[in-house]
Scaffold this motif. Structure first.
Motif, PDB file in Angstrom:
ATOM      1  N   GLY A   3       0.801  -1.220   0.000  1.00 39.49           N
ATOM      2  CA  GLY A   3       0.000   0.000   0.000  1.00 39.49           C
ATOM      3  C   GLY A   3       0.835   1.271   0.000  1.00 39.49           C
ATOM      4  O   GLY A   3       1.954   1.301   0.516  1.00 39.49           O
ATOM      5  N   TYR A   4       0.267   2.312  -0.596  1.00 39.29           N
ATOM      6  CA  TYR A   4       0.896   3.634  -0.606  1.00 39.29           C
ATOM      7  C   TYR A   4       0.028   4.591   0.219  1.00 39.29           C
ATOM      8  O   TYR A   4      -1.102   4.897  -0.170  1.00 39.29           O
ATOM      9  CB  TYR A   4       1.028   4.168  -2.031  1.00 39.29           C
ATOM     10  N   ALA A  52       1.079   4.919  -6.113  1.00 37.81           N
ATOM     11  CA  ALA A  52       1.508   6.180  -5.509  1.00 37.81           C
ATOM     12  C   ALA A  52       0.572   7.334  -5.845  1.00 37.81           C
ATOM     13  O   ALA A  52       0.431   8.274  -5.060  1.00 37.81           O
ATOM     14  CB  ALA A  52       2.931   6.508  -5.963  1.00 37.81           C
ATOM     15  N   ASP A  53      -0.066   7.276  -7.010  1.00 34.66           N
ATOM     16  CA  ASP A  53      -0.986   8.343  -7.413  1.00 34.66           C
ATOM     17  C   ASP A  53      -2.434   7.855  -7.429  1.00 34.66           C
ATOM     18  O   ASP A  53      -3.285   8.424  -8.109  1.00 34.66           O
ATOM     19  CB  ASP A  53      -0.605   8.890  -8.785  1.00 34.66           C
ATOM     20  N   GLY A  54      -2.713   6.795  -6.680  1.00 37.81           N
ATOM     21  CA  GLY A  54      -4.055   6.223  -6.671  1.00 37.81           C
ATOM     22  C   GLY A  54      -5.076   7.126  -5.999  1.00 37.81           C
ATOM     23  O   GLY A  54      -4.750   7.900  -5.096  1.00 37.81           O
ATOM     24  N   GLN A 103       6.047   2.810  -0.132  1.00 31.80           N
ATOM     25  CA  GLN A 103       5.041   1.885   0.374  1.00 31.80           C
ATOM     26  C   GLN A 103       5.097   1.804   1.901  1.00 31.80           C
ATOM     27  O   GLN A 103       6.110   2.116   2.520  1.00 31.80           O
ATOM     28  CB  GLN A 103       5.245   0.497  -0.227  1.00 31.80           C
ATOM     29  N   ARG A 104       3.977   1.377   2.464  1.00 31.47           N
ATOM     30  CA  ARG A 104       3.905   1.189   3.914  1.00 31.47           C
ATOM     31  C   ARG A 104       3.139  -0.098   4.198  1.00 31.47           C
ATOM     32  O   ARG A 104       2.010  -0.273   3.734  1.00 31.47           O
ATOM     33  CB  ARG A 104       3.215   2.375   4.591  1.00 31.47           C
ATOM     34  N   HIS A 105       3.768  -0.982   4.937  1.00 29.61           N
ATOM     35  CA  HIS A 105       3.119  -2.229   5.341  1.00 29.61           C
ATOM     36  C   HIS A 105       2.313  -1.939   6.604  1.00 29.61           C
ATOM     37  O   HIS A 105       2.877  -1.542   7.626  1.00 29.61           O
ATOM     38  CB  HIS A 105       4.171  -3.306   5.602  1.00 29.61           C
TER      39      HIS A 105
END
Length: 206
Positions: free
Chosen positions: A56-57, A83-85, A130-132
């Motif tokens: 996920g971003y 990233a631009d979602g 990203q970040r988990h």
């Protein structure tokens, strides 16, 4: 005396219900379920209460200050598959001190857009990539009430929400030890009640 027993029974029943709630939650979630953000975005609801979301971003600049004041302890952030979602289906609540401090600086201590942009560039390791996210979803009885409030708040603020949002409280885990404590206290209370009944002096018959 009878009033005390009724009160004790009521307290024990409430504690037993809370214990069942916590322990059954843990039994359904002995480990967090690993799922990709792409898969989670396609689901109507979270498959389990304890999730580990990968890929996920976070869009921190589209996040929401839950208190609306300069001092806040949590921030609600959309998590997207790119990233631009803009598919803001999944949101997570973060209490990461480093993130909160950076957001507080960005929103309240910088006066110009140029300063904010420079701050973002200087702290790219926080605001990009990203970040988990591992945490609990709003899937319990009390949490469902909070979830409805969050949905209403997002709608009022004009946030871009796709479908029914999924909310995750980052780093939160099933409270199995709390459930065990509730169970022990409820059991001890019922033992005391049973002991009092058995040792109650018999009223002599006339």
């Amino acid at each position: 005396m009878n009033r005390f027993r009724v009160t004790l029974i009521a307290v024990c029943l409430v504690l037993a219900w809370l214990a069942h709630k916590d322990i059954s939650l843990y039994l359904r979630n002995p480990q967090p379920l690993t799922i990709s953000i792409g898969e989670l975005e396609t689901l109507e609801k979270a498959p389990r209460e304890w999730l580990a979301v990968s890929g996920g971003y976070p869009d921190f600049l589209q996040g929401i200050n839950m208190t609306g004041s300069m001092e806040f302890e949590a921030f609600l952030v959309p998590l997207t598959s790119s990233a631009d979602g803009t598919n803001y289906k999944v949101w997570f609540e973060t209490r990461d001190p480093q993130i909160l401090e950076a957001l507080s600086t960005y929103y309240f201590l910088l006066d110009t857009r140029a300063q904010q942009q420079q701050f973002i560039e200087d702290n790219a390791h926080l605001f990009s990539g990203q970040r988990h996210v591992t945490g609990m979803t709003a899937a319990e009885l009390v949490a469902n009430s909070n979830q409805k409030k969050l949905i209403t708040m997002l709608e009022q603020m004009g946030a871009n929400v796709t479908g029914t949002p999924i909310f995750i409280s980052e780093d939160k885990e099933p409270a199995v030890w709390r459930g065990a404590l509730f169970a022990l206290v409820a059991f001890a209370g019922m033992l005391k009640l049973t002991w009092d009944v058995r040792t109650r002096p018999q009223t002599p018959r006339i």
